[in-house]
Write a protein that holds these residues in place. Structure first.
Motif, short mmCIF file in Angstrom:
data_model
loop_
_atom_site.label_atom_id
_atom_site.label_comp_id
_atom_site.label_asym_id
_atom_site.label_seq_id
_atom_site.Cartn_x
_atom_site.Cartn_y
_atom_site.Cartn_z
N TRP A 3 47.79 38.55 32.87
CA TRP A 3 46.62 37.69 32.63
C TRP A 3 46.40 36.73 33.80
O TRP A 3 45.26 36.49 34.20
CB TRP A 3 46.81 36.91 31.34
CG TRP A 3 46.68 37.75 30.11
CD1 TRP A 3 47.68 38.15 29.28
CD2 TRP A 3 45.47 38.29 29.58
NE1 TRP A 3 47.18 38.93 28.26
CE2 TRP A 3 45.82 39.03 28.41
CE3 TRP A 3 44.13 38.25 29.97
CZ2 TRP A 3 44.88 39.70 27.64
CZ3 TRP A 3 43.19 38.91 29.20
CH2 TRP A 3 43.56 39.63 28.06
N VAL A 41 42.12 37.44 40.33
CA VAL A 41 41.10 38.34 40.87
C VAL A 41 39.70 37.82 40.58
O VAL A 41 38.83 37.80 41.46
CB VAL A 41 41.29 39.76 40.30
CG1 VAL A 41 40.14 40.67 40.71
CG2 VAL A 41 42.61 40.35 40.77
N LEU A 42 39.47 37.35 39.35
CA LEU A 42 38.16 36.80 39.00
C LEU A 42 37.85 35.55 39.82
O LEU A 42 36.71 35.36 40.27
CB LEU A 42 38.11 36.49 37.51
CG LEU A 42 38.16 37.69 36.55
CD1 LEU A 42 38.19 37.22 35.11
CD2 LEU A 42 36.97 38.60 36.79
N GLY A 43 38.86 34.71 40.02
CA GLY A 43 38.65 33.51 40.83
C GLY A 43 38.32 33.84 42.27
O GLY A 43 37.47 33.19 42.89
N TYR A 44 38.97 34.89 42.82
CA TYR A 44 38.69 35.28 44.20
C TYR A 44 37.27 35.83 44.32
O TYR A 44 36.56 35.54 45.29
CB TYR A 44 39.70 36.33 44.65
CG TYR A 44 39.61 36.67 46.11
CD1 TYR A 44 40.08 35.80 47.08
CD2 TYR A 44 39.03 37.87 46.53
CE1 TYR A 44 40.00 36.11 48.43
CE2 TYR A 44 38.94 38.19 47.87
CZ TYR A 44 39.42 37.30 48.81
OH TYR A 44 39.32 37.60 50.14
N ILE A 45 36.84 36.63 43.34
CA ILE A 45 35.48 37.16 43.37
C ILE A 45 34.46 36.04 43.28
O ILE A 45 33.44 36.02 43.99
CB ILE A 45 35.29 38.18 42.24
CG1 ILE A 45 36.17 39.41 42.48
CG2 ILE A 45 33.83 38.61 42.11
CD1 ILE A 45 36.17 40.40 41.34
N LEU A 46 34.71 35.07 42.39
CA LEU A 46 33.80 33.93 42.28
C LEU A 46 33.78 33.10 43.56
O LEU A 46 32.72 32.58 43.94
CB LEU A 46 34.22 33.06 41.09
CG LEU A 46 34.01 33.66 39.70
CD1 LEU A 46 34.57 32.73 38.62
CD2 LEU A 46 32.54 33.95 39.45
N TYR A 47 34.92 33.00 44.23
CA TYR A 47 34.96 32.26 45.49
C TYR A 47 34.15 32.97 46.57
O TYR A 47 33.46 32.32 47.37
CB TYR A 47 36.41 32.11 45.94
CG TYR A 47 36.61 31.09 47.03
CD1 TYR A 47 36.52 29.73 46.77
CD2 TYR A 47 36.90 31.49 48.33
CE1 TYR A 47 36.70 28.80 47.77
CE2 TYR A 47 37.08 30.57 49.35
CZ TYR A 47 36.98 29.22 49.06
OH TYR A 47 37.14 28.31 50.06
N VAL A 71 44.73 38.73 36.51
CA VAL A 71 43.31 38.95 36.22
C VAL A 71 42.49 37.72 36.54
O VAL A 71 41.41 37.79 37.16
CB VAL A 71 43.13 39.37 34.74
CG1 VAL A 71 41.66 39.39 34.36
CG2 VAL A 71 43.76 40.74 34.51
N PHE A 72 42.98 36.55 36.14
CA PHE A 72 42.29 35.29 36.46
C PHE A 72 42.23 35.05 37.97
O PHE A 72 41.25 34.53 38.49
CB PHE A 72 42.98 34.12 35.76
CG PHE A 72 42.82 34.14 34.26
CD1 PHE A 72 41.64 34.60 33.70
CD2 PHE A 72 43.83 33.70 33.44
CE1 PHE A 72 41.48 34.63 32.31
CE2 PHE A 72 43.69 33.73 32.06
CZ PHE A 72 42.51 34.19 31.49
#
Length: 333
Positions: free
Chosen positions: A21, A27-33, A24-25
């Motif tokens: 988990w 990866v999502l944080g990197y995409i949002l960045y 996953v957070f």
């Protein structure tokens, strides 16, 4: 009752896959960045690009109006050839008799940018032989550079980080994690001062068209190995002591890259960052080789026990045999 059992099972599921988990957070944080950076860059730079396009089109229209003997097709062809040559580091604006892109110092500067993966892109091989050699040279040179930098940084870390932290910890009795944090911050400030602020002031004085912000921008883009190539020192026309200047920049980039790696490695050894990194790592599991070794040890222990047990039986048998033989001898006597 069923709801409480389901909630407890969900909690156990989350606890058992905590690192997944976290990953996953991450990866999502990197995409949002990435999306955040794209939005900011687009909103800031797009108006400047539109204004520049309008200015260029107005200048082109005015040039064709003032020179009616030149057709738009011939002007487009000339500009295309000039821009293609400029992409290879050959400009029609500079004095080509004094500024060469492939003299020894410029080639040394190019080799350092290739091996350090900075790659400004202001100069590129023109010939097919040069492009082929660049591939082979980089394929062997980049791993060699990584090996060289790793060995140098490992030796510097002993005297710049580990021994000072251990000395202060033993001499003053302070907490080792606290000493490590203070030492890392001090080392980072020293590196910023010696390899960003002071060189930026020097570049802004030596380069006619650079201010302090642009010089600091060049230092950061270079030492972080981003290497956009929009600012390259020593490329101005009639640059004084150009060969010596290029040589000094080459040593500055290599030494600065080593210092940056030392600072990053110092921060990576902090206990807090190590705990943070472990949050995203998978837990180590017993490999098949380790299980095989354990099974082999268990079999060895079992066989040794059986062997010892067999030896005891043999010893008992020998003892009984010896006793019976003695009694037989006694009866014979």
């Amino acid at each position: 009752m069923l709801q409480s059992v389901a909630s407890s099972s969900c909690v156990r599921l989350i606890q058992s896959h905590k690192s997944t988990w976290y990953f996953v957070f991450l990866v999502l944080g990197y995409i949002l960045y990435l999306i955040f950076g794209a939005v900011v860059f687009s909103s800031v730079e797009l108006p400047y690009e539109a204004a520049l396009r309008q200015d260029l089109m107005a200048m082109k229209t005015q040039f064709l109006r003032d020179n009616e003997c030149i057709t738009e097709e011939s002007l487009e062809h000339f500009l295309k050839e000039a821009l293609d040559a400029n992409n290879y580091g050959v400009s029609i604006l500079n004095n080509t008799a004094t500024n060469w892109n492939w003299d020894f110092t410029s080639a040394l500067f190019f080799a350092s940018t290739v091996l350090s993966t900075t790659g400004y892109g202001h100069t590129a091989p023109l010939s097919k032989g040069g492009k082929a050699f660049c591939i082979i040279y980089s394929a062997f040179g980049i791993p060699f550079t990584l090996l060289f930098l790793t060995a140098v940084v490992q030796r510097i870390m002993v005297y710049s980080t580990r021994k000072p932290i251990s000395y202060v910890h033993k001499r003053w009795g302070l907490s080792k994690p606290l000493v490590a944090i203070v030492h890392s911050c001090f080392l980072a400030l020293l590196a910023i001062s010696c390899f960003f602020l002071i060189p930026a002031a020097i570049f802004s004085a030596l380069e006619d068209n650079w201010n302090f912000l642009e010089s600091f921008y060049f230092c950061f883009i270079s030492l972080s190995t981003i290497g956009l190539g929009d600012y390259v020192p020593g490329e101005a026309a009639n640059q004084k002591f150009r060969e010596l200047y290029k040589l000094g920049i080459t040593f500055y980039l290599i030494l600065g890259l080593i210092v940056m790696l030392v600072v990053l490695e110092t921060f990576c050894e902090l206990q807090q960052l190590q705990q943070l990194r472990k949050m995203f790592y998978l837990k180590k599991e017993k490999t098949q080789d380790r299980l095989a070794i354990l099974e082999h040890d268990q079999l060895s222990f079992t066989s040794a026990s059986d062997r010892a047990h067999g030896d005891d039986k043999a010893h008992m048998f020998v003892s009984v045999s010896s006793l019976s033989s003695r009694s037989d001898d006694f009866m014979i006597q």
